[in-house]
Structure formats: structure tokens, C-alpha cells
Design a protein around this motif. Structure first.
Motif, PDB file in Angstrom:
ATOM      1  N   THR A  58       0.813  -1.221   0.000  1.00 28.02           N
ATOM      2  CA  THR A  58       0.000   0.000   0.000  1.00 28.02           C
ATOM      3  C   THR A  58       0.848   1.272   0.000  1.00 28.02           C
ATOM      4  OG1 THR A  58      -0.176   0.054   2.413  1.00 28.02           O
ATOM      5  CG2 THR A  58      -1.899  -1.154   1.215  1.00 28.02           C
ATOM      6  N   ALA A  59       2.139   1.143  -0.285  1.00 26.30           N
ATOM      7  CA  ALA A  59       3.039   2.305  -0.281  1.00 26.30           C
ATOM      8  C   ALA A  59       2.557   3.366  -1.259  1.00 26.30           C
ATOM      9  CB  ALA A  59       4.456   1.874  -0.643  1.00 26.30           C
ATOM     10  N   THR A  60       2.723   4.609  -0.835  1.00 28.69           N
ATOM     11  CA  THR A  60       2.325   5.726  -1.691  1.00 28.69           C
ATOM     12  C   THR A  60       3.558   6.446  -2.226  1.00 28.69           C
ATOM     13  OG1 THR A  60       2.224   7.233   0.192  1.00 28.69           O
ATOM     14  CG2 THR A  60       0.166   6.164  -0.466  1.00 28.69           C
ATOM     15  N   MET A  61       3.356   7.102  -3.351  1.00 32.17           N
ATOM     16  CA  MET A  61       4.368   7.984  -3.922  1.00 32.17           C
ATOM     17  C   MET A  61       3.667   9.315  -4.161  1.00 32.17           C
ATOM     18  SD  MET A  61       6.995   7.354  -7.085  1.00 32.17           S
ATOM     19  CE  MET A  61       5.816   7.377  -8.412  1.00 32.17           C
ATOM     20  N   ARG A  62       4.275  10.361  -3.627  1.00 37.30           N
ATOM     21  CA  ARG A  62       3.698  11.703  -3.751  1.00 37.30           C
ATOM     22  C   ARG A  62       4.723  12.618  -4.389  1.00 37.30           C
ATOM     23  NH1 ARG A  62       1.980  10.217   1.912  1.00 37.30           N
ATOM     24  NH2 ARG A  62      -0.225   9.768   1.699  1.00 37.30           N
ATOM     25  N   TYR A  63       4.234  13.470  -5.289  1.00 35.03           N
ATOM     26  CA  TYR A  63       5.152  14.355  -5.999  1.00 35.03           C
ATOM     27  C   TYR A  63       4.385  15.517  -6.605  1.00 35.03           C
ATOM     28  CZ  TYR A  63       3.478  11.543  -9.955  1.00 35.03           C
ATOM     29  OH  TYR A  63       2.690  10.904 -10.887  1.00 35.03           O
ATOM     30  N   ILE A  64       5.154  16.479  -7.096  1.00 35.32           N
ATOM     31  CA  ILE A  64       4.582  17.642  -7.769  1.00 35.32           C
ATOM     32  C   ILE A  64       4.970  17.577  -9.247  1.00 35.32           C
ATOM     33  CG2 ILE A  64       4.517  20.176  -7.887  1.00 35.32           C
ATOM     34  CD1 ILE A  64       3.481  19.110  -5.199  1.00 35.32           C
ATOM     35  N   ARG A  65       3.991  17.491 -10.109  1.00 42.24           N
ATOM     36  CA  ARG A  65       4.174  17.563 -11.564  1.00 42.24           C
ATOM     37  C   ARG A  65       2.832  18.015 -12.120  1.00 42.24           C
ATOM     38  NH1 ARG A  65       5.915  12.288 -14.049  1.00 42.24           N
ATOM     39  NH2 ARG A  65       7.902  12.762 -13.061  1.00 42.24           N
ATOM     40  N   ASP A  66       2.763  19.251 -12.570  1.00 37.59           N
ATOM     41  CA  ASP A  66       1.475  19.833 -12.957  1.00 37.59           C
ATOM     42  C   ASP A  66       0.495  19.715 -11.786  1.00 37.59           C
ATOM     43  OD1 ASP A  66       2.425  20.363 -15.561  1.00 37.59           O
ATOM     44  OD2 ASP A  66       1.926  18.323 -16.195  1.00 37.59           O
ATOM     45  N   GLY A  67       0.952  20.092 -10.613  1.00 31.92           N
ATOM     46  CA  GLY A  67       0.139  20.003  -9.406  1.00 31.92           C
ATOM     47  C   GLY A  67       0.508  18.782  -8.581  1.00 31.92           C
ATOM     48  N   TYR A  68      -0.126  18.660  -7.439  1.00 34.82           N
ATOM     49  CA  TYR A  68       0.146  17.567  -6.503  1.00 34.82           C
ATOM     50  C   TYR A  68      -0.393  16.247  -7.033  1.00 34.82           C
ATOM     51  CZ  TYR A  68      -0.292  14.734  -2.255  1.00 34.82           C
ATOM     52  OH  TYR A  68      -0.216  13.725  -1.327  1.00 34.82           O
ATOM     53  N   LYS A  69       0.429  15.204  -6.946  1.00 35.76           N
ATOM     54  CA  LYS A  69       0.033  13.857  -7.379  1.00 35.76           C
ATOM     55  C   LYS A  69       0.279  12.884  -6.233  1.00 35.76           C
ATOM     56  CE  LYS A  69      -0.237  15.230 -11.742  1.00 35.76           C
ATOM     57  NZ  LYS A  69      -1.420  15.854 -12.180  1.00 35.76           N
TER      58      LYS A  69
END
Length: 141
Positions: free
Chosen positions: A53-64
Motif C-alpha cells: 500500500t506504499a504511496t508515492m507523492r510528488y509535484i508535476r502539474d500540481g500535486y500527485k
């Protein structure tokens, strides 16, 4: 009595240090599954690093925000080894929680990854990742 107390304190300290080193080696092994799997386009190796269930969060054309394994399963395709250099900048461990800062350098950019890990049922797993893509100024080289 005094020497017995000294020996017990020494054994306690040694056990604590050895446990910490063991956890350090296990965290290092976990993040290397991620680094080696990505370098070698090997999803099966990479997925050993992540909790399901690991998440990946980043900014590319807004928050993802995405499930890390679902993302990498689509992104990694068998093929030649990637032209990149990887390094572990640091690993911090406190009890059953850890984080690691990684650098993945490509010819024109570098990913700076921050991995959060938990020791789950005796195994260290990445539970979340955030990253920044730092573009290189090619003109200066």
C-alpha cells in the motif's frame, strides 16, 4: 558486584549497537532493492522494497499521489540497464521507523528521493516516497 554491573552494561550496550547495525543493514538492503530494480529495469527486484500500500507523492502539474507499486509496474519495462548513478545519502533509524535520502543521477537530471520505511513483521518496507526532479544545466558543462 561492581564488575558484574559493568559487564551487564557493556553487554546491553553491545546488543543495542549490534541491533542498530543490523537494522541499518536491513534498511540499506531494502532501499537497494529499489535502486537496483530501477537501474536494471527489474520490477520483481524493485517491488521487494515496497509495502503493497506504499504511496508515492510528488509535484508535476500540481500535486500527485499514487500507489508506488502500481506506478512502477506500468513504468518499468524489461530492457537494457539504465544509464544512471545511484547513492544513498543517509539512513536514519529510530525504533521501527526509518527514512533514507537517495540520489539517482541521470545524464540530464537527478531524482532526489526521500523514502519512509517501517519495520513490519521483522522486515523493513518503504511505506511512502516523495521526490524532487532536479534538472541539470547542460550549457555550463
Amino acid at each position: 558486584m561492581k564488575s558484574l554491573l559493568t559487564i551487564l552494561l557493556l553487554l546491553t550496550f553491545t546488543t543495542s549497537v549490534n541491533a542498530q547495525e543490523s537494522d541499518y543493514a536491513m534498511v540499506e538492503k531494502t532501499v537497494n532493492y529499489y535502486l537496483d530494480g530501477g537501474t536494471n529495469n527489474d520490477f520483481e527486484t524493485l517491488k521487494k522494497a515496497f509495502h503493497e500500500t506504499a504511496t508515492m507523492r510528488y509535484i508535476r502539474d500540481g500535486y500527485k499521489e499514487v500507489n508506488a507499486l502500481e506506478f512502477f509496474k506500468k513504468a518499468i519495462k524489461p530492457g537494457p540497464k539504465n544509464n544512471r548513478k545511484t547513492k544513498i545519502d543517509y539512513i536514519n533509524i529510530t525504533g521501527h521507523a526509518a527514512n533514507a535520502k537517495l540520489e539517482i543521477e541521470y545524464p540530464t537530471f537527478t531524482f532526489i528521493d526521500y523514502m519512509n520505511l517501517l519495520k513490519i513483521d521483522g522486515e523493513w518496507k518503504v511505506v511512502s516516497k516523495i521526490f524532487y526532479k532536479k534538472t541539470k544545466d547542460i550549457a555550463k558543462k
